[in-house]
Design a protein around this motif. Structure first.
Motif, short mmCIF file in Angstrom:
data_model
loop_
_atom_site.label_atom_id
_atom_site.label_comp_id
_atom_site.label_asym_id
_atom_site.label_seq_id
_atom_site.Cartn_x
_atom_site.Cartn_y
_atom_site.Cartn_z
N UNK A 204 0.84 -1.20 0.00
CA UNK A 204 0.00 0.00 0.00
C UNK A 204 0.88 1.26 0.00
N UNK A 205 1.91 1.26 0.86
CA UNK A 205 2.77 2.44 0.98
C UNK A 205 3.51 2.72 -0.33
N UNK A 206 3.92 1.66 -1.02
CA UNK A 206 4.63 1.84 -2.29
C UNK A 206 3.74 2.54 -3.31
N UNK A 207 2.45 2.21 -3.28
CA UNK A 207 1.53 2.76 -4.28
C UNK A 207 0.86 4.06 -3.81
N UNK A 208 1.13 4.46 -2.58
CA UNK A 208 0.50 5.66 -2.01
C UNK A 208 1.34 6.91 -2.25
N UNK A 209 1.96 6.96 -3.40
CA UNK A 209 2.81 8.11 -3.73
C UNK A 209 2.57 8.46 -5.20
N UNK A 210 2.33 9.72 -5.50
CA UNK A 210 1.96 10.07 -6.88
C UNK A 210 3.07 9.80 -7.90
N UNK A 211 4.31 9.99 -7.49
CA UNK A 211 5.41 9.72 -8.43
C UNK A 211 5.51 8.23 -8.72
N UNK A 212 5.46 7.42 -7.66
CA UNK A 212 5.58 5.98 -7.89
C UNK A 212 4.38 5.44 -8.65
N UNK A 213 3.21 5.98 -8.38
CA UNK A 213 2.02 5.55 -9.12
C UNK A 213 2.19 5.88 -10.61
N UNK A 214 2.75 7.04 -10.89
CA UNK A 214 3.00 7.42 -12.29
C UNK A 214 4.02 6.47 -12.94
N UNK A 215 5.08 6.14 -12.22
CA UNK A 215 6.08 5.20 -12.76
C UNK A 215 5.43 3.86 -13.07
N UNK A 216 4.62 3.37 -12.15
CA UNK A 216 3.95 2.08 -12.34
C UNK A 216 3.00 2.14 -13.53
N UNK A 217 2.27 3.25 -13.65
CA UNK A 217 1.33 3.37 -14.77
C UNK A 217 2.06 3.43 -16.10
N UNK B 51 12.56 4.38 -7.41
CA UNK B 51 12.81 3.07 -8.04
C UNK B 51 13.23 2.03 -7.00
N UNK B 52 14.02 2.47 -6.02
CA UNK B 52 14.44 1.53 -4.96
C UNK B 52 13.23 1.03 -4.18
N UNK B 53 12.27 1.91 -3.90
CA UNK B 53 11.05 1.50 -3.19
C UNK B 53 10.27 0.50 -4.05
N UNK B 54 10.15 0.78 -5.33
CA UNK B 54 9.41 -0.14 -6.21
C UNK B 54 10.10 -1.51 -6.30
N UNK B 55 11.43 -1.51 -6.30
CA UNK B 55 12.15 -2.79 -6.30
C UNK B 55 11.92 -3.54 -4.99
N UNK B 56 12.02 -2.82 -3.87
CA UNK B 56 11.97 -3.48 -2.56
C UNK B 56 10.55 -3.90 -2.18
N UNK B 57 9.57 -3.49 -2.95
CA UNK B 57 8.20 -3.93 -2.69
C UNK B 57 7.69 -4.85 -3.80
N UNK B 58 8.61 -5.36 -4.60
CA UNK B 58 8.26 -6.37 -5.58
C UNK B 58 7.49 -5.86 -6.78
#
Lengths: 104, 104
Positions: B21-34, B62-69
């Motif tokens: 949840x925390x990994x996806x609760x950030x607008x930048x990371x959500x944009x990267x994932x999208x 990117x490190x957060x996205x890696x560490x949360x699979x």
């Protein structure tokens, strides 16, 4: 806790997914949601949850849960009682509460 | 961006739901994932995303996205390229990426 004014609510339909994720990305709020899911609607007042935070922090967490459509609150005498908005939150974000409530 | 060592990964199966949840609760990371979801695997290097952050912050995200699979990375010459770990993340957290990628 004492409450001066009627709590304001936000319906899940008006909550962006980012805010829903953020609301659930906190261990205290996740615990509140899990305890509410295991309780009858309106059976739990704010002081009855097993979370390691003070009154001010707890009040903030309940405000976040209200503003992200996760709970509904109403005052019953000196107490403020709670309900998890499970059906309406599930309609807005299918599967999200199931994940939050899953055994890990 | 330059990278000194091979990136370390965490499999989604080893990620608690709170961290997902925390990994996806950030607008930048959500944009990267999208953006990754809309791209071919391994077609996007780290500098090609439309996000309003500097290199250090981007590297952290990117490190957060890696560490949360959520992503897998590998070095291809001077570039580090990315893949959304959609099948394995979906197995671990059914429906969560669908919500993150939904039109709002």
């Amino acid at each position: 806790m004492s409450h001066r004014s009627t709590p304001e609510h936000v319906h899940p339909d008006d909550v962006p997914v980012l805010e829903a994720f953020a609301a659930l990305a906190d261990p205290v709020r996740l615990q509140l949601v899990r305890e509410l899911a295991a309780s009858e609607d309106w059976s739990r007042s704010c002081g009855t949850f097993d979370v390691p935070v003070g009154k001010a922090a707890l009040s903030h967490h309940f405000a976040v849960l209200r503003s992200t459509g996760l709970i509904e609150q109403r005052d019953a005498g000196a107490k403020r009682v709670n309900r998890l908005r499970r059906p309406e939150f599930d309609r807005r974000f299918p599967g999200l509460l199931d994940l939050a409530l899953r055994e890990e």
